[in-house]
Write an enzyme that holds these catalytic residues in place. Sequence first.
Site, PDB file in Angstrom:
ATOM      1  N   GLU A  65       2.363   1.593  -5.656  1.00  0.00           N
ATOM      2  CA  GLU A  65       1.511   0.469  -5.298  1.00  0.00           C
ATOM      3  C   GLU A  65       0.182   0.473  -6.025  1.00  0.00           C
ATOM      4  O   GLU A  65      -0.317  -0.565  -6.464  1.00  0.00           O
ATOM      5  CB  GLU A  65       1.281   0.467  -3.774  1.00  0.00           C
ATOM      6  CG  GLU A  65       2.461   0.019  -2.944  1.00  0.00           C
ATOM      7  CD  GLU A  65       3.493   1.124  -2.727  1.00  0.00           C
ATOM      8  OE1 GLU A  65       3.289   2.238  -3.250  1.00  0.00           O
ATOM      9  OE2 GLU A  65       4.484   0.870  -2.010  1.00  0.00           O
ATOM     10  N   HIS A 134       4.924   0.925   9.931  1.00  0.00           N
ATOM     11  CA  HIS A 134       5.492  -0.293   9.354  1.00  0.00           C
ATOM     12  C   HIS A 134       5.251  -1.520  10.225  1.00  0.00           C
ATOM     13  O   HIS A 134       5.960  -2.516  10.087  1.00  0.00           O
ATOM     14  CB  HIS A 134       7.001  -0.120   9.135  1.00  0.00           C
ATOM     15  CG  HIS A 134       7.355   0.883   8.098  1.00  0.00           C
ATOM     16  ND1 HIS A 134       7.251   2.239   8.324  1.00  0.00           N
ATOM     17  CD2 HIS A 134       7.814   0.744   6.837  1.00  0.00           C
ATOM     18  CE1 HIS A 134       7.627   2.892   7.235  1.00  0.00           C
ATOM     19  NE2 HIS A 134       7.970   2.005   6.321  1.00  0.00           N
TER      20      HIS A 134
END
Length: 351
Positions: A65, A134
């Site tokens: 990322e 998450h």
Amino acid sequence: MSTPEPRVLRYVEALREATDLAMAADPSVFLFGLDVDDHLGIQGSTKGLQQKYGPDRVFTTPLSEDAMTGLAIGAAMAGLRPIHVHIRMDFLLLCMNQLVNIAAKARYMWGGQVSVPLVVRSMIGKSWGQGAQHSQGLHALFMHVPGLKVVAPANAHDAKGCLLAAIADDNPVIFMEHRLLYPTETPVPEGAYAVPPGRARLCTRGDDVTIVGVSNMVQEAVRAAALLAEAGIAAEVVDPVWLRPLDVDTIVESASRTGRLLVVDNGWTTCGASAEIVAAVVERTSETAGIRIRRLGFADTTCPTSPWLEADFYPTPRRIAEAAATLVHPERPPRLPEATRSASIQFRGPF
């Protein structure tokens, strides 16, 4: 002659259509991120776009990322308009330096000579026990940073219009999508249109209490308003749409009229978006306004994996309705109907 029925799209289809329109109109727009070229296409939001525009403009990335965000920022500075898709907002924590110290500040540090027209798509929300790492709505972190814009569309119409506005913007935009919104449907115009920053939307009108929802909590607030209506309480539901810049004026006008404000966030209340909204309202109203205020959000704990515990972690239409009813009738809140009677209600307009 009968009026034709408006075209209805799902939220996820509206995201795909906005991307398609932007890529067709501007060759500098490109789309990349983990699995954007997968056969499922990020829940369908990128499906078929690589076949249409080729692997040079639609491509997957490594699990890196930080590096990929650096690539996106560099491309934006060089004149391109990247759409960087992150499957989860939680994963933006892996590229915070790039977003906060580079993307957000470049235009200021270069005296306006450099722009970073970057859209960062990220998902939030529960589903099949996503758990602690998450499920987080981290939008408040990005609202804190000058130079970043933050948007959280709550319906398909605004998903398309906000994404087109974000792609055209010369500033980096954090685009937040709640996965429970993906299957929801709304009338969506066929052509290109923008839902620009800084304009809230009234979803329902009422004079008894103002409920501000963030992201999917808009839909939950609309369901709560239906429960309240059966108890004789008229709730006005406000969708901020853009969280930065925030349309405080619309919220202030509504809360000043109803005298009661409930803010329901899709994140924790401590130092969250709800705290900012409440503070902004208090600062802009007089001491004699006497607005009763309350906030709801995630339970003040790490998100559980168990569905039974999740049921107590997230605000529900019934809890929202109960909090609003208590604001209106603190001495004796009315008895509310069962929440199952409003479970399928969703906001579908007007637009």
